[in-house]
Structures are given as C-alpha cells and as structure tokens.
Design a protein around this motif. Structure first.
Motif, PDB file in Angstrom:
ATOM      1  N   ALA A  24       0.820  -1.210   0.000  1.00 49.68           N
ATOM      2  CA  ALA A  24       0.000   0.000   0.000  1.00 49.68           C
ATOM      3  C   ALA A  24       0.847   1.250   0.000  1.00 49.68           C
ATOM      4  O   ALA A  24       2.019   1.247   0.410  1.00 49.68           O
ATOM      5  CB  ALA A  24      -0.925  -0.008   1.211  1.00 49.68           C
ATOM      6  N   GLN A  25       0.240   2.355  -0.461  1.00 47.31           N
ATOM      7  CA  GLN A  25       0.909   3.649  -0.551  1.00 47.31           C
ATOM      8  C   GLN A  25       1.406   4.078   0.827  1.00 47.31           C
ATOM      9  O   GLN A  25       0.682   4.054   1.803  1.00 47.31           O
ATOM     10  CB  GLN A  25      -0.069   4.687  -1.105  1.00 47.31           C
ATOM     11  CG  GLN A  25       0.552   6.043  -1.387  1.00 47.31           C
ATOM     12  CD  GLN A  25      -0.456   6.970  -2.046  1.00 47.31           C
ATOM     13  OE1 GLN A  25      -1.621   6.650  -2.125  1.00 47.31           O
ATOM     14  NE2 GLN A  25       0.002   8.102  -2.524  1.00 47.31           N
ATOM     15  N   GLY A  26       2.693   4.459   0.929  1.00 47.89           N
ATOM     16  CA  GLY A  26       3.259   4.951   2.179  1.00 47.89           C
ATOM     17  C   GLY A  26       3.734   3.870   3.128  1.00 47.89           C
ATOM     18  O   GLY A  26       4.276   4.171   4.184  1.00 47.89           O
ATOM     19  N   ASP A  27       3.548   2.584   2.785  1.00 42.69           N
ATOM     20  CA  ASP A  27       3.928   1.507   3.696  1.00 42.69           C
ATOM     21  C   ASP A  27       5.265   0.870   3.341  1.00 42.69           C
ATOM     22  O   ASP A  27       5.709  -0.058   4.002  1.00 42.69           O
ATOM     23  CB  ASP A  27       2.843   0.413   3.699  1.00 42.69           C
ATOM     24  CG  ASP A  27       1.605   0.876   4.423  1.00 42.69           C
ATOM     25  OD1 ASP A  27       1.699   1.909   5.110  1.00 42.69           O
ATOM     26  OD2 ASP A  27       0.552   0.220   4.294  1.00 42.69           O
ATOM     27  N   PHE A  28       5.928   1.357   2.252  1.00 40.01           N
ATOM     28  CA  PHE A  28       7.183   0.733   1.828  1.00 40.01           C
ATOM     29  C   PHE A  28       8.254   0.817   2.912  1.00 40.01           C
ATOM     30  O   PHE A  28       8.961  -0.152   3.191  1.00 40.01           O
ATOM     31  CB  PHE A  28       7.719   1.439   0.568  1.00 40.01           C
ATOM     32  CG  PHE A  28       7.045   0.983  -0.699  1.00 40.01           C
ATOM     33  CD1 PHE A  28       5.887   1.593  -1.129  1.00 40.01           C
ATOM     34  CD2 PHE A  28       7.564  -0.064  -1.432  1.00 40.01           C
ATOM     35  CE1 PHE A  28       5.262   1.179  -2.282  1.00 40.01           C
ATOM     36  CE2 PHE A  28       6.952  -0.470  -2.593  1.00 40.01           C
ATOM     37  CZ  PHE A  28       5.794   0.146  -3.027  1.00 40.01           C
ATOM     38  N   MET A  29       8.407   2.004   3.494  1.00 38.08           N
ATOM     39  CA  MET A  29       9.542   2.260   4.384  1.00 38.08           C
ATOM     40  C   MET A  29       9.402   1.613   5.754  1.00 38.08           C
ATOM     41  O   MET A  29      10.367   1.523   6.492  1.00 38.08           O
ATOM     42  CB  MET A  29       9.713   3.781   4.559  1.00 38.08           C
ATOM     43  CG  MET A  29       9.829   4.549   3.250  1.00 38.08           C
ATOM     44  SD  MET A  29      11.278   4.052   2.272  1.00 38.08           S
ATOM     45  CE  MET A  29      11.108   5.128   0.858  1.00 38.08           C
ATOM     46  N   LYS A  30       8.179   1.185   6.134  1.00 38.38           N
ATOM     47  CA  LYS A  30       7.960   0.646   7.486  1.00 38.38           C
ATOM     48  C   LYS A  30       8.853  -0.545   7.761  1.00 38.38           C
ATOM     49  O   LYS A  30       9.531  -0.628   8.778  1.00 38.38           O
ATOM     50  CB  LYS A  30       6.495   0.264   7.665  1.00 38.38           C
ATOM     51  CG  LYS A  30       5.560   1.454   7.790  1.00 38.38           C
ATOM     52  CD  LYS A  30       4.138   0.989   8.064  1.00 38.38           C
ATOM     53  CE  LYS A  30       3.197   2.180   8.196  1.00 38.38           C
ATOM     54  NZ  LYS A  30       1.796   1.749   8.415  1.00 38.38           N
ATOM     55  N   LEU A  31       8.845  -1.513   6.840  1.00 31.96           N
ATOM     56  CA  LEU A  31       9.630  -2.727   7.053  1.00 31.96           C
ATOM     57  C   LEU A  31      11.119  -2.441   6.994  1.00 31.96           C
ATOM     58  O   LEU A  31      11.906  -3.050   7.705  1.00 31.96           O
ATOM     59  CB  LEU A  31       9.245  -3.777   6.002  1.00 31.96           C
ATOM     60  CG  LEU A  31       9.846  -5.170   6.205  1.00 31.96           C
ATOM     61  CD1 LEU A  31       9.392  -5.744   7.533  1.00 31.96           C
ATOM     62  CD2 LEU A  31       9.447  -6.092   5.074  1.00 31.96           C
ATOM     63  N   LEU A  32      11.552  -1.473   6.143  1.00 26.79           N
ATOM     64  CA  LEU A  32      12.973  -1.180   5.985  1.00 26.79           C
ATOM     65  C   LEU A  32      13.550  -0.543   7.236  1.00 26.79           C
ATOM     66  O   LEU A  32      14.651  -0.902   7.672  1.00 26.79           O
ATOM     67  CB  LEU A  32      13.169  -0.246   4.778  1.00 26.79           C
ATOM     68  CG  LEU A  32      14.625   0.135   4.459  1.00 26.79           C
ATOM     69  CD1 LEU A  32      15.390  -1.081   3.974  1.00 26.79           C
ATOM     70  CD2 LEU A  32      14.666   1.257   3.415  1.00 26.79           C
ATOM     71  N   PHE A  33      12.842   0.413   7.835  1.00 29.34           N
ATOM     72  CA  PHE A  33      13.379   1.180   8.953  1.00 29.34           C
ATOM     73  C   PHE A  33      12.910   0.689  10.319  1.00 29.34           C
ATOM     74  O   PHE A  33      13.179   1.326  11.323  1.00 29.34           O
ATOM     75  CB  PHE A  33      13.012   2.662   8.798  1.00 29.34           C
ATOM     76  CG  PHE A  33      13.616   3.306   7.577  1.00 29.34           C
ATOM     77  CD1 PHE A  33      14.928   3.049   7.210  1.00 29.34           C
ATOM     78  CD2 PHE A  33      12.860   4.154   6.775  1.00 29.34           C
ATOM     79  CE1 PHE A  33      15.474   3.629   6.089  1.00 29.34           C
ATOM     80  CE2 PHE A  33      13.409   4.745   5.651  1.00 29.34           C
ATOM     81  CZ  PHE A  33      14.727   4.485   5.297  1.00 29.34           C
ATOM     82  N   SER A  34      12.180  -0.413  10.364  1.00 32.66           N
ATOM     83  CA  SER A  34      11.674  -0.921  11.643  1.00 32.66           C
ATOM     84  C   SER A  34      12.816  -1.364  12.545  1.00 32.66           C
ATOM     85  O   SER A  34      13.846  -1.870  12.074  1.00 32.66           O
ATOM     86  CB  SER A  34      10.730  -2.105  11.412  1.00 32.66           C
ATOM     87  OG  SER A  34       9.594  -1.699  10.709  1.00 32.66           O
ATOM     88  N   LYS A  35      12.605  -1.207  13.862  1.00 34.19           N
ATOM     89  CA  LYS A  35      13.553  -1.736  14.832  1.00 34.19           C
ATOM     90  C   LYS A  35      13.288  -3.222  15.035  1.00 34.19           C
ATOM     91  O   LYS A  35      12.315  -3.771  14.530  1.00 34.19           O
ATOM     92  CB  LYS A  35      13.422  -0.987  16.161  1.00 34.19           C
ATOM     93  CG  LYS A  35      13.827   0.475  16.072  1.00 34.19           C
ATOM     94  CD  LYS A  35      13.747   1.144  17.433  1.00 34.19           C
ATOM     95  CE  LYS A  35      14.196   2.593  17.351  1.00 34.19           C
ATOM     96  NZ  LYS A  35      14.110   3.273  18.678  1.00 34.19           N
ATOM     97  N   THR A  36      14.178  -3.846  15.792  1.00 38.14           N
ATOM     98  CA  THR A  36      14.036  -5.291  16.015  1.00 38.14           C
ATOM     99  C   THR A  36      12.668  -5.629  16.591  1.00 38.14           C
ATOM    100  O   THR A  36      12.010  -6.573  16.143  1.00 38.14           O
ATOM    101  CB  THR A  36      15.141  -5.787  16.972  1.00 38.14           C
ATOM    102  OG1 THR A  36      16.401  -5.700  16.288  1.00 38.14           O
ATOM    103  CG2 THR A  36      14.900  -7.250  17.372  1.00 38.14           C
ATOM    104  N   GLU A  37      12.197  -4.845  17.588  1.00 38.43           N
ATOM    105  CA  GLU A  37      10.922  -5.155  18.224  1.00 38.43           C
ATOM    106  C   GLU A  37       9.774  -5.058  17.213  1.00 38.43           C
ATOM    107  O   GLU A  37       8.898  -5.930  17.162  1.00 38.43           O
ATOM    108  CB  GLU A  37      10.654  -4.201  19.401  1.00 38.43           C
ATOM    109  CG  GLU A  37      11.574  -4.406  20.597  1.00 38.43           C
ATOM    110  CD  GLU A  37      12.918  -3.717  20.442  1.00 38.43           C
ATOM    111  OE1 GLU A  37      13.182  -3.151  19.360  1.00 38.43           O
ATOM    112  OE2 GLU A  37      13.715  -3.771  21.404  1.00 38.43           O
ATOM    113  N   GLU A  38       9.770  -3.987  16.390  1.00 39.15           N
ATOM    114  CA  GLU A  38       8.686  -3.794  15.424  1.00 39.15           C
ATOM    115  C   GLU A  38       8.729  -4.865  14.335  1.00 39.15           C
ATOM    116  O   GLU A  38       7.705  -5.426  13.937  1.00 39.15           O
ATOM    117  CB  GLU A  38       8.803  -2.403  14.789  1.00 39.15           C
ATOM    118  CG  GLU A  38       8.637  -1.263  15.812  1.00 39.15           C
ATOM    119  CD  GLU A  38       9.036   0.086  15.242  1.00 39.15           C
ATOM    120  OE1 GLU A  38       9.617   0.102  14.140  1.00 39.15           O
ATOM    121  OE2 GLU A  38       8.779   1.112  15.901  1.00 39.15           O
TER     122      GLU A  38
END
Length: 930
Positions: A154-168
């Motif tokens: 989905a739009q705007g969700d690309f970066m979430k997985l890339l920049f997530s911390k270990t917990e997220e």
C-alpha cells in the motif's frame, strides 16, 4: 490469487456501477494504473482488499468512509470480485455499512454490512461479513495484514519494514512466520524464573525473621554471636546459626533439669511446714469453738422452757381450724353454680346476637337474588347473539387460506421472473460473445481468401519467370505468352497459409459453438417465458398482456391487494376468535350462575331453620338461668369468693402460729443438744495437743513459698526460651533445605530465561531473544531474496545485510538492517540511504518478503502483486533498474500492477488502466492494451 473481474458501485469516487475486466490484462506481465490525482487509482486496490477482507488496502481508510459522495442516494454501495485461485474461480460480493433511502416511505435507514462468497463446486455460499473474511483467510492462507505486506504494497507503507527496529520487525514476522510459540516459551520461562525468585525471597525473609526471634541471656557466652545473627540482612552460614541454636537449647535443657531438682526439695520443705501450721491452727480453732458452745448452752436453756409453753397454747386451737376447713369446702362447691349461671347468661346474649344477624340476612338475600337473575338473563341474551361464532371463524379461515394460496402462486411467478431476468442477461452475454466471435471469423475468412488467392498468384508468378518465347507453357502448353503472371507482394508461404487456415477453422468452430450456446440459452429463455405466461394465465385469466414485464406489473398490483386483504382477514379472524372465546366463556359461566342461584335458595331456607332453632334455645336458657339464680346466697360470684377468702385467712393464721411455735421449739432444742455434743468433742481434741509458735511457722512458710515462686519463674522463662529456640532451629533447618533446593532450581531456570529473553550477562554478547533468533533465519533468507533485486536496482552498488553487532548492548537486537556499499567497501545503517535509494531498498525487501512467504508458507499461491506509488523519487537510471527487477517478478505466471503518475512508466508499460475524473462528479475507468 489473480483477479478476473472487479465491479464497483457507489464506492469511493466511482458514483455509478463500474466494471473492470481484469482478465483482459492477461496472466503475466506488468500493468499500470494511471490517471488524474484523486480520480480513484488507489480505490481499485481498496476495492480488491475490501472485497476479500472487508477493509481497504491502507490503514487510513475505514470501511464506513467508502460510500461515494457523488453517488445517487438510491445507488447501492458494493464491490463484486471474481478471482482465480489454484485452478478455480471464486466470486465475492460485499457491501459496507451505509445510510440509504427506505424502501417504503420517506427518510433514510441503515444498510448493514454484508458479504457473500460463492464457491466453484457444490458447497453452499458463505454469508455474513465476518464469516466471509474468515473463509477467504482460510482459502488464500493470508489474513488482511499479511496480504497487504506480501501481495498489496500500500501507498506509504514501503519504508515501514525497511526502517523498523528489532521489536517492530519481530511483531511483523511473528504473525507471518508463526513464531508466537517461541515468544510464549520466552514468557513461560520468564514467569517461571520470577515465581522461583519470589519463592526464594519469601523463604529467605522467613529465615531472617526466625533469626531475629532467637532468645539468649545477656550474660551468656553466645550473646555476641546471637546479636550478629539477629542483625543479619541476608541468609548466610545457616549451619553456623543452627550450631548456635543447638548449644542454646542444650544449655536451657540442662538448666531446667537442675532447677527441677531444687524445686522438688523446696516443695517437700513447704509441705512439712504446711502440716505443722495446720495442726497449730486446728488447736486454736478448737479452743474458740469450745467457748462458743458453753456460751450457747447457758443462754438457750431458759428460752427452751418458754417456747415449750407457747407451743402447747397453739395446739389448743386445732378444733377451731377443722371447723373452718369444713365450711370453706361447702362454699367452694357452690362456686360452680355461679359459673353455670354466667355461662347461661353468655349463651343468651350470643343467641340474641345470632337471631338479629339471621333476621338481617333476609333483605340482602332478596337484593342478591334480583341481581343474579338479571345477570343470568343478560348472559343468556349474549350467548344467543354469539351462536354462529364458530361458523364465522371457519368462513374467515377458508377465505384466508384462499388468499394465501393466491399470494404464494404470485410469489412463485415473481421468482420465475427473476430466473427469467438472469437467463435473459445470460442470453445477451452469449449473443454478444457470438457477435464478437462472428466478426472475428468473418475477418479471418476474408483474410484467408486473400491469402489463398495471393498464394496461387504467387505460384503463377514463379512459373511466369521461367517462361520463354516459343517454349510451351507447362500449364497450358501455349508457346505464346502475351500476359505472363506477376509476383504478388506480401504473398504468404505455404506453412503460414496452412497455419492461418487451421486457426481460422478453430475460430469458426468456436463461433459455431458460441452460436449454439447462444441459441440454446435463447431456447431456455423462451421456455421460461412460456412457463411464466402459463403461470400468469393460471393465476388470473383476465391478464392478456403479451409482454412479461406488463403482466408482472399487474401481478405486483394484485400482490399488494392480496397483502392488504390478508391483513384485513387476519383482523376479522382475530375478532371471530375473540367471539368464539366469549361464547365458550358464557357457556361455562351460565351453568355456574344457575348453580349459584340454586345454592342461594338453599342458603335462605337454611337461614330460616337456624332462626327457629336459635329462638327456641334462647327461651330454654332464660328458664334455666332463673332456676339457678334462686339457689345462690350472693348475687355475684365475686362476693361468694370474698367470703371464702376471709374464712381461709382465719384458718391460715391458726396454721401459721402453730407452725411457728413448733419450729421455734425444735430449733432451740436442737441448738442446745448440738452445743453439748460439740463441747465434749472439743475437750477431747484440746487435751491431746500442745500449742506451737504460730508466728514463727508462718514466717518460715512465706520464705519457702517465695523461693519456690522465684524458681518457678526462672524455669518458665527458660522453658519459653528453650521452646522458642527449638522451634526456630527446626524451622530454619527445614527452610534452609527448601532454600537450597529453590536456589538450585532458580539458578537453572534463570539461566534459561536470560538466554531465551536476550539477557545474557557480558558486554560482548549480542542480546537476541529466542523468537528473534528463529526469525533471523527467515530474515536472512528474505534479505538474500531481496538482494537479487536490490543489486540490480542499484547497479551493483548496494547489498542489504542483517546487522550482527550493535553499539547499544542494553537494547534488543538481531533484526536490525545495514547496507553494504560495494563502491567504497563500507557497511552502514539503511537509514543513511537517500530517498530514491530507500525506495529501491524497501521495494526489494518487500518483494523478498513476498517470495519467502510463498516459498515457506506452503500452499499460498499469489499470481498477482500490487504496488502503489513510490517511483517518483527515482532517477531515469534507477527507474530502468527498478523496471528490470519488476519484469523479473512476472516470470512464471505472475501479474504485477503498479499505481504511478510517472510519465516514463506510461511509455514503458503497454497494459494500462486509465482512471479519469468526470466533470459531473465521479470517475470512469478505461483499459488500454496495446
């Protein structure tokens, strides 16, 4: 999962029903969704996600926001999705919750959210929104969250997985790769360690409390050791504490034994003193008692003679007492007659009252008799009016049944009409398909005729090339060749002609099949039409309309009339049933009233009989009362009783004086004799004993008793201290063993808990939880798959790598992400990448995650992926690299849909879904397939 057809109605910016034939995009390759800003490109993804899971593709759009603001209020909001999965087609229809106009009357009503999933086999459809979502999740193997991370980026969700911390990142992997059991194991070991720690601390506190309660004398040699033990803050050297307690209890036990010996000697001395004091006190008491006895004899001997004379005087009054007793008895016998008189008087009053009541009942009887007769007549009249009530019920029921039958017949006709409409639509689709095929077939036949002619002309041209003047033609034999054939430009080869002829024959066969299918459906439609017309005439022969729609309109009008008639008959039936109930009630009440009337007459006769009996009994009682009253001395019983009391008082006075005289004489005589006997006994007792020094004996006993009390006090103190210390020693001994066992178990469980929860002590060790460790295996494979694309997209410059070391040893690690720059050989955080580089890394990671899930989730088949925006941040070279990576995704049979405004993509991607805003409001969709 590959979408075949998507239908959107009053959904987002799509005001009207919009149909998108996604099957025309083919089974593989890239296609672009492009168009005006706000036209509804992302809404297409939202519609697919909503149809499958009841939610939009992005988290910012709630289901209640999906109703189109451009749509007519009467246009229903829904999404229909037909999709292909594992060789079969499935169909879903779903609508959100929204307000719509009421079917009848004015105003708005709430349309509840609903959904239907239809299967390709004989299974019954799944209904209700939640049940359909559950069924889709089980079918595809992915829930909505997993689907939007794997198949629909989905739009705007690309970066979430890339920049997530270990917990997220761990939370994301937990649901996708089902690692929750490992998290549960971590929590289980953590809780087990916590429980053992609490138990260990509780036992330690218990031992410390026992240590504080140890007792010891201040001058004891162990007093210093005991003080240190009491002041201890932790349990150390429990064996030393037990040793001190052993010594203290042994000392107290020995001390108690020694003091028991001393106590025995003191008790023996005290017993001897008590015996001596007892004897001395007995002699003193005897002398005093002897003096009292002699004094009593001297004082009471003269009095005894006087009392004897008074007794003889009272005994002379006995004859007078007997005479009084006889007179009292006679008068008491007469008292019963007074009671009989009173009873007769009471009976007369009760009879007078009863006679008055019986006389008063006659007027009430006459009034009640008249009321009952009137009520009975009224009910008989009502019963006569209701005599035909049951017949009315039967008549109304028959009419109601007739209306119900006609209504059911009309409903059946309407159901047939719905089948007719569906068949008519099917015929139109089949005819449309046939016309398309026929047009293609005609074009192919025309082309084939040209190709055949061109082929033959080409063959003639070849022969004409070798003709010579004067030489015979191999075809006609002529030696003159005035017009030789020419070569045809673009003529087909024989193989090409045969292939096209075969393809044309296949198309012609398909056209014939389509014609047969359309004709077959048309025959079925006509059969349905005849069946409906037959049913309409059977229902109402007066309907002669040729058009089905007009006939159905008339039937609809009759349906309204039948419903109205049905309601009116129901009201009539209720009234008729109430009349039957009233009749049954009257039939039961009239016999009861007649019975009550008869009973009232019987009660009146009984009243008259009772009146005669009461008047007779009253006369008899009055006659007896006169006779009894003539025999009595006093007019009232109270006067007779008063006379008896006066006589009894005289008698009692004589008895009292006689008894007093007898008692006084006997008491005095017994007292004198007792004093004489006691005097003789005391004289003998005093003669055999010497008088001792009483004061000296008492002083000696007090001293010995004091020593005994002090010794007993010391022994009690020692006993309490001994029992307390013994109890403490046993408790500490038991608790120490328990503490040792708890310490051993806690140490083992704590080490396991620290290991699986990433709390291993030591600054050089990476803090990785057990679940995270399992997830790193998946993460490494995801990174490996992502790098196959990231290396292409970055021109070989960048490669993703899981971070294996961290600067912050206090935080959890294991799923952090770095990037290797092959141009300078450095390794750094992915957060240092530029916007375009971050997009490429994010896209690669998302695609790698999708590949890994399909490979490891078992049975999950995703034939289509959806990517929403993000390409605008790429330069021309990066865009070229991204396109190569995306084209690689389409290998096998995979279709990739992209939403973008980028003009270069419009030029590069042939298959496009173009979304355009309408000036009147809403949007429309057009498929462009070059």
């Amino acid at each position: 999962m590959r979408p075949i057809k998507l239908t959107i109605s009053a959904f987002g910016p799509y005001a009207k029903e919009t149909e998108i034939i996604l099957d025309e995009l083919g089974e593989r390759g890239l296609y672009l969704i492009t168009g005006d800003t706000g036209a509804g490109k992302t809404t297409i993804f939202d519609a697919i996600a909503f149809a499958l899971y009841g939610e939009a593709s992005g988290n910012e759009r709630e289901p209640g926001m999906l109703r189109s603001k451009y749509a007519d209020p009467k246009t229903p909001t829904f999404v229909e999705l037909e999709f292909f999965y594992q060789g079969q087609n499935y169909h879903i229809r779903r609508n959100p919750e929204y307000m719509r106009p009421k079917d009848r009357g004015e105003g708005m009503t709430l349309q509840r959210a609903d959904a239907v999933l239809e299967f390709p086999d004989d299974r019954l459809p799944v209904t209700k929104a939640k049940e359909v979502t559950k069924a889709v999740t089980e079918l595809i193997g992915l829930d909505r969250g997993q689907f939007t991370q794997i198949a629909m980026l989905a739009q705007g969700d690309f970066m979430k997985l890339l920049f997530s911390k270990t917990e997220e990142r761990s939370k994301i992997f937990r649901e996708i790769f089902h690692t929750r059991p490992y998290l549960a194991f971590q929590e289980k070991m953590k809780n087990a360690s916590g429980r053992l720690q609490e138990q260990y601390e509780d036992v330690s506190k218990s031992i410390l409390q026992y240590m504080k309660d140890i007792s010891c004398e201040e001058d004891d040699v162990l007093a210093t050791d005991v003080k240190k033990i009491r002041e201890s803050k932790a349990v150390v050297h429990a064996d030393k504490v037990l040793e001190v307690l052993e010594i203290l209890t042994n000392q107290d036990a020995d001390s108690v034994k020694e003091k028991k010996k001393n106590l025995t000697k003191i008790e023996k001395d005290l017993e001897e003193l008590n015996q001596r004091i007892g004897k001395a006190e007995a002699v003193i008491r005897a002398k005093k008692e002897l003096e009292k006895a002699e004094q009593t004899i001297a004082e009471k001997t003269p009095t005894l003679k006087e009392l004897e004379m008074a007794l003889k005087k009272e005994q002379g009054k006995v004859p007078e007492r007997e005479q009084l007793t006889e007179e009292i008895g006679k008068r008491q016998e007469k008292l019963a007659e007074y009671d009989e008189l009173k009873k007769l008087q009471k009976q007369i009053k009760e009879l007078e009252k009863q006679i008055e009541i019986l006389k008063g009942r006659e007027s009430r009887y006459q009034e009640k008799k008249a009321q009952m007769q009137a009520q009975l007549e009224q009910k008989r009249n009502l019963l006569e009016q209701l005599k035909d009530a049951e017949i009315k019920v039967l008549k109304v029921t028959a009419e109601q049944k007739e209306v119900s039958v006609r209504k059911e017949t009309a409903e059946d006709i309407l159901i047939q009409y719905k089948r007719y409409q569906r068949q008519k639509k099917s015929v139109e689709e089949a005819q449309k398909a046939y016309l398309v095929m026929q047009e293609e077939c005609t074009e192919r036949k025309t082309q084939l005729a040209w190709m055949e002619r061109a082929f033959l002309d080409e063959q003639a041209g070849i022969l004409a090339k070798v003709l010579k003047t004067g030489a015979p033609c191999p075809v006609c034999g002529s030696v003159h060749h005035p017009c030789p054939a020419q070569m045809t430009e673009g003529a087909p080869e024989k193989e090409e002609l045969e292939k096209y002829r075969k393809e044309t024959a296949d198309v012609e066969k398909k056209t014939n099949d389509a014609s047969f299918k359309a004709n077959e459906k048309l025959v079925q439609l006509k059969a349905l039409e005849e069946e409906i017309q037959k049913s309409v005439k059977s229902f109402d022969s007066s309907i002669q309309e040729e058009e089905i729609e007009k006939s159905l309109a008339l039937i609809g009008q009759q349906m309204d009339a039948l419903e109205k008639s049905e309601k009116e008959l129901q009201k009539k039936l209720e009234v008729a049933k109430e009349a039957v109930a009233e009749k049954q009630k009257l039939e039961a009440e009239i016999p009861e009233l007649e019975q009550m009337q008869k009973k009232l007459q019987e009660e009146e006769q009984e009243r008259k009989d009772q009146l005669l009996v009461s008047e007779r009994d009253k006369a008899n009682a009055e006659e007896q009362a006169v006779k009894v009253r003539g025999k009595l001395e006093f007019p009232e019983k109270a006067e007779a009783e008063q006379k008896i009391k006066e006589l009894d008082k005289q008698k009692k006075e004589i008895d009292k004086n006689l008894n007093a005289a007898q008692k006084a004489f006997q008491d005095c005589s017994q007292s004198v004799e007792a004093a004489k006997t006691k005097k003789k006994t005391l004289e003998k007792q005093i003669a055999g004993n010497k008088e001792a020094d009483m004061e000296e004996l008492v002083q000696a006993r007090q001293e010995v008793s004091g020593a005994k009390k002090e010794l007993q006090k010391q022994m009690e103190e020692i006993r309490i201290r001994y029992e307390n210390n013994l109890k403490i020693r046993n408790a500490i001994d038991k608790q120490s063993a328990k503490l040792l066992e708890l310490e051993r178990n806690w140490t083992q469980v704590r080490e396991i808990s620290d290991t699986v929860n990433g709390k291993i002590k030591g600054g050089s060790k990476e803090k990785i939880k057990f679940e995270t460790y399992i997830q790193t295996n998946y993460f490494d494979r995801i990174i490996a798959r992502a790098n196959t694309r990231f290396m292409v997209m970055s021109g070989g410059q960048y490669e993703l790598k899981r971070q294996t070391d961290t600067d912050d040893r206090k935080s959890q690690s294991g799923l952090e992400l770095n990037v290797i720059d092959h141009y300078n050989g450095s390794e750094r955080s992915v957060k240092t990448l530029s916007g375009g580089e971050s997009f490429k890394a994010s896209l690669s990671l998302a695609l790698g995650l999708s590949d890994e899930i399909q490979a490891s989730a078992g049975g999950i088949q995703l034939d289509t992926m959806f990517v929403d925006e993000g390409f605008g941040s790429l330069d021309e070279e990066s865009l070229e690299q991204a396109m190569k990576a995306l084209n690689g995704l389409t290998e096998g049979n995979r279709l990739v849909g992209i939403i973008s405004h980028v003009q270069e993509l419009k030029a590069r991607i042939d298959k496009q879904i173009v979304v355009t805003k309408e000036k009147s409001g809403g949007s429309r969709v057009e498929l462009k397939i070059d």
